[in-house]
Design an enzyme around this catalytic site. Structure first.
Site, PDB file in Angstrom:
ATOM      1  N   SER A 140       0.851  -1.206   0.000  1.00  0.00           N
ATOM      2  CA  SER A 140       0.000   0.000   0.000  1.00  0.00           C
ATOM      3  C   SER A 140       0.876   1.242   0.000  1.00  0.00           C
ATOM      4  O   SER A 140       1.985   1.231   0.546  1.00  0.00           O
ATOM      5  CB  SER A 140      -0.875   0.017   1.250  1.00  0.00           C
ATOM      6  OG  SER A 140      -1.525   1.263   1.366  1.00  0.00           O
ATOM      7  N   TYR A 155      -1.285  -0.925  10.240  1.00  0.00           N
ATOM      8  CA  TYR A 155      -1.539  -1.283   8.837  1.00  0.00           C
ATOM      9  C   TYR A 155      -0.337  -0.867   7.983  1.00  0.00           C
ATOM     10  O   TYR A 155       0.146  -1.640   7.148  1.00  0.00           O
ATOM     11  CB  TYR A 155      -2.821  -0.601   8.360  1.00  0.00           C
ATOM     12  CG  TYR A 155      -3.157  -0.821   6.897  1.00  0.00           C
ATOM     13  CD1 TYR A 155      -3.710  -2.022   6.450  1.00  0.00           C
ATOM     14  CD2 TYR A 155      -2.941   0.187   5.953  1.00  0.00           C
ATOM     15  CE1 TYR A 155      -4.027  -2.216   5.111  1.00  0.00           C
ATOM     16  CE2 TYR A 155      -3.258   0.002   4.619  1.00  0.00           C
ATOM     17  CZ  TYR A 155      -3.803  -1.202   4.196  1.00  0.00           C
ATOM     18  OH  TYR A 155      -4.103  -1.388   2.868  1.00  0.00           O
ATOM     19  N   LYS A 159       2.077  -3.420   5.850  1.00  0.00           N
ATOM     20  CA  LYS A 159       2.301  -3.272   4.407  1.00  0.00           C
ATOM     21  C   LYS A 159       3.775  -2.981   4.101  1.00  0.00           C
ATOM     22  O   LYS A 159       4.278  -3.356   3.039  1.00  0.00           O
ATOM     23  CB  LYS A 159       1.392  -2.177   3.851  1.00  0.00           C
ATOM     24  CG  LYS A 159      -0.087  -2.543   3.894  1.00  0.00           C
ATOM     25  CD  LYS A 159      -0.373  -3.825   3.116  1.00  0.00           C
ATOM     26  CE  LYS A 159      -1.852  -4.054   2.880  1.00  0.00           C
ATOM     27  NZ  LYS A 159      -2.114  -5.328   2.173  1.00  0.00           N
TER      28      LYS A 159
HETATM   29  N1  LIG Z   1      -8.733  -0.143  -1.431  1.00  0.00           N
HETATM   30  C1  LIG Z   1      -7.650   0.559  -1.192  1.00  0.00           C
HETATM   31  O1  LIG Z   1      -7.666   1.798  -1.192  1.00  0.00           O
HETATM   32  C2  LIG Z   1      -6.342  -0.144  -0.950  1.00  0.00           C
HETATM   33  C3  LIG Z   1      -5.178   0.623  -0.971  1.00  0.00           C
HETATM   34  C4  LIG Z   1      -3.951   0.011  -0.749  1.00  0.00           C
HETATM   35  C5  LIG Z   1      -3.896  -1.347  -0.519  1.00  0.00           C
HETATM   36  N2  LIG Z   1      -5.048  -2.068  -0.485  1.00  0.00           N
HETATM   37  C6  LIG Z   1      -4.921  -3.496  -0.228  1.00  0.00           C
HETATM   38  O2  LIG Z   1      -5.507  -4.217  -1.288  1.00  0.00           O
HETATM   39  C7  LIG Z   1      -5.952  -5.491  -0.829  1.00  0.00           C
HETATM   40  C8  LIG Z   1      -7.390  -5.701  -1.249  1.00  0.00           C
HETATM   41  O3  LIG Z   1      -8.186  -4.744  -0.620  1.00  0.00           O
HETATM   42  P1  LIG Z   1      -9.631  -4.283  -1.123  1.00  0.00           P
HETATM   43  O4  LIG Z   1      -9.616  -2.799  -1.127  1.00  0.00           O
HETATM   44  O5  LIG Z   1     -10.014  -5.012  -2.346  1.00  0.00           O
HETATM   45  O6  LIG Z   1     -10.489  -4.728   0.135  1.00  0.00           O
HETATM   46  P2  LIG Z   1     -11.663  -5.776   0.322  1.00  0.00           P
HETATM   47  O7  LIG Z   1     -12.073  -5.647   1.745  1.00  0.00           O
HETATM   48  O8  LIG Z   1     -12.694  -5.578  -0.738  1.00  0.00           O
HETATM   49  O9  LIG Z   1     -10.951  -7.186   0.054  1.00  0.00           O
HETATM   50  C9  LIG Z   1     -10.203  -7.891   0.999  1.00  0.00           C
HETATM   51  C10 LIG Z   1     -10.537  -9.364   0.838  1.00  0.00           C
HETATM   52  O10 LIG Z   1      -9.683 -10.103   1.723  1.00  0.00           O
HETATM   53  C11 LIG Z   1     -10.477 -11.118   2.300  1.00  0.00           C
HETATM   54  N3  LIG Z   1      -9.874 -11.567   3.562  1.00  0.00           N
HETATM   55  C12 LIG Z   1      -9.846 -10.936   4.769  1.00  0.00           C
HETATM   56  N4  LIG Z   1      -9.218 -11.703   5.683  1.00  0.00           N
HETATM   57  C13 LIG Z   1      -8.843 -12.836   5.050  1.00  0.00           C
HETATM   58  C14 LIG Z   1      -8.162 -14.011   5.462  1.00  0.00           C
HETATM   59  N5  LIG Z   1      -7.745 -14.178   6.728  1.00  0.00           N
HETATM   60  N6  LIG Z   1      -7.947 -14.986   4.536  1.00  0.00           N
HETATM   61  C15 LIG Z   1      -8.370 -14.843   3.261  1.00  0.00           C
HETATM   62  N7  LIG Z   1      -9.016 -13.746   2.809  1.00  0.00           N
HETATM   63  C16 LIG Z   1      -9.253 -12.754   3.693  1.00  0.00           C
HETATM   64  C17 LIG Z   1     -11.844 -10.499   2.500  1.00  0.00           C
HETATM   65  O11 LIG Z   1     -12.859 -11.479   2.670  1.00  0.00           O
HETATM   66  C18 LIG Z   1     -11.976  -9.698   1.205  1.00  0.00           C
HETATM   67  O12 LIG Z   1     -12.560 -10.461   0.160  1.00  0.00           O
HETATM   68  C19 LIG Z   1      -5.738  -5.476   0.691  1.00  0.00           C
HETATM   69  O13 LIG Z   1      -4.522  -6.119   0.992  1.00  0.00           O
HETATM   70  C20 LIG Z   1      -5.643  -4.006   1.005  1.00  0.00           C
HETATM   71  O14 LIG Z   1      -4.933  -3.759   2.185  1.00  0.00           O
HETATM   72  C21 LIG Z   1      -6.263  -1.509  -0.703  1.00  0.00           C
END
Ligand SMILES: NC(=O)c1ccc[n+]([C@@H]2O[C@H](COP(=O)([O-])OP(=O)(O)OC[C@H]3O[C@@H](n4cnc5c(N)ncnc54)[C@H](O)[C@@H]3O)[C@@H](O)[C@H]2O)c1
Length: 249
Positions: A140, A155, A159
């Site tokens: 991230s 967090y 990351k």
């Molecule tokens: N959306 C953003 O702005 C953003 C920015 C930077 C990084 N990220 C990262 O991107 C990734 C995806 O995030 P997103 O925004 O799609 O969020 P999201 O909440 O839509 O997706 C996260 C997924 O991870 C699954 N999950 C949670 N715990 C789990 C576990 N123990 N085992 C297996 N699956 C598990 C959830 O069920 C969900 O489907 C994450 O790692 C998040 O930290 C997101």
């Protein structure tokens, strides 16, 4: 097609609005057979079926080593190989340093950091036997700039840990043809930010981003397709910023 005949595993891939699902969908469009892994309540089998009948959805909790190993064993049994792993599962929590409890710390680090290690450990023997593979770790912008917009310091730490783990694995497994790279998304409009930012706040943030908008899940999916494909065959240990220019460094 950029991923013809490749098998791609995506953790946390079942959330219909998430980065993982968009990545699975785009990889399938590029010819990959995808294995969507997620927690039971997220219905990974349903998500995989929505992408197409030739794909597979399995329950796997990335914080549980046995669960990771069982899912990968089943994926290999059904598809015979694994070319790409996207370590995407992650959770966040918007708290400040002094509010973080030991339980919070474990919860946040376990999914992003321990999960990235366990899933990588689960696929590496298969990739090693194939003498090739691409592991993509979703970090991230929060790791790079000391806090994103929503995630707490634990967090950011999780990351940032992912960046270090990925780089070390890239160095270790490069000689065996296995590439390991990271993507650092900026602020992407998925469920992780749902209800946490008003439309006004989002517009305010968009104004500070050179490309003038929040990211879309497909923006990350496209970067994953690139890192999973042979177009990136000389890239390992890199961090690919996909943030609209939110952080330029
Ligand atoms: N959306 C953003 O702005 C953003 C920015 C930077 C990084 N990220 C990262 O991107 C990734 C995806 O995030 P997103 O925004 O799609 O969020 P999201 O909440 O839509 O997706 C996260 C997924 O991870 C699954 N999950 C949670 N715990 C789990 C576990 N123990 N085992 C297996 N699956 C598990 C959830 O069920 C969900 O489907 C994450 O790692 C998040 O930290 C997101």
């Amino acid at each position: 097609m950029l991923l013809k005949d490749k098998v791609a595993v995506i953790t946390g891939g079942a959330g219909i609005n998430g980065l993982g699902y968009a990545t699975a969908r785009l990889m399938a469009v590029q010819g990959a057979r995808v294995v969507v892994l997620d927690l039971a309540q997220a219905d990974p089998a349903g998500a995989a079926a929505r992408i197409g009948s030739q794909h597979l959805g399995l329950v796997a909790d990335v914080t549980d080593k046995a669960s990771c190993e069982a899912a990968i064993a089943e994926a290999v049994k059904q598809f015979g190989r694994i070319d790409i792993l996207v370590n995407n599962a992650g959770i966040t929590q918007p708290v400040k340093t002094l509010e973080i409890t030991g339980t919070d710390y474990d919860r946040i680090l376990d999914v992003s950091l321990r999960g990235t290690l366990y899933m990588s450990q689960a696929v590496l023997p298969t990739m090693r036997a194939q003498q090739g593979g691409s592991i993509i770790c979703i970090s991230s912008v929060s790791a790079q700039r000391g806090g994103g917009i929503l995630g707490g310091p634990h967090y950011s730490a999780a990351k940032a840990g992912v960046l270090g783990l990925a780089r070390a694995m890239a160095r270790e497994f490069g000689p065996e043809g296995i590439r390991v790279n990271c993507i650092t998304p900026g602020l992407i409009g998925t469920d992780i930010i749902k209800g946490k930012l008003t439309e006004e706040k989002k517009a305010e943030i968009a104004e500070t981003i050179p490309l003038g908008r929040l990211g879309r899940a497909e923006d990350i999916g496209g970067a994953c397709v690139f890192l999973g494909s042979d177009l990136s065959q000389y890239c390992t240990g890199i961090t690919l910023d996909v943030n609209g220019g939110m952080l330029i460094h």
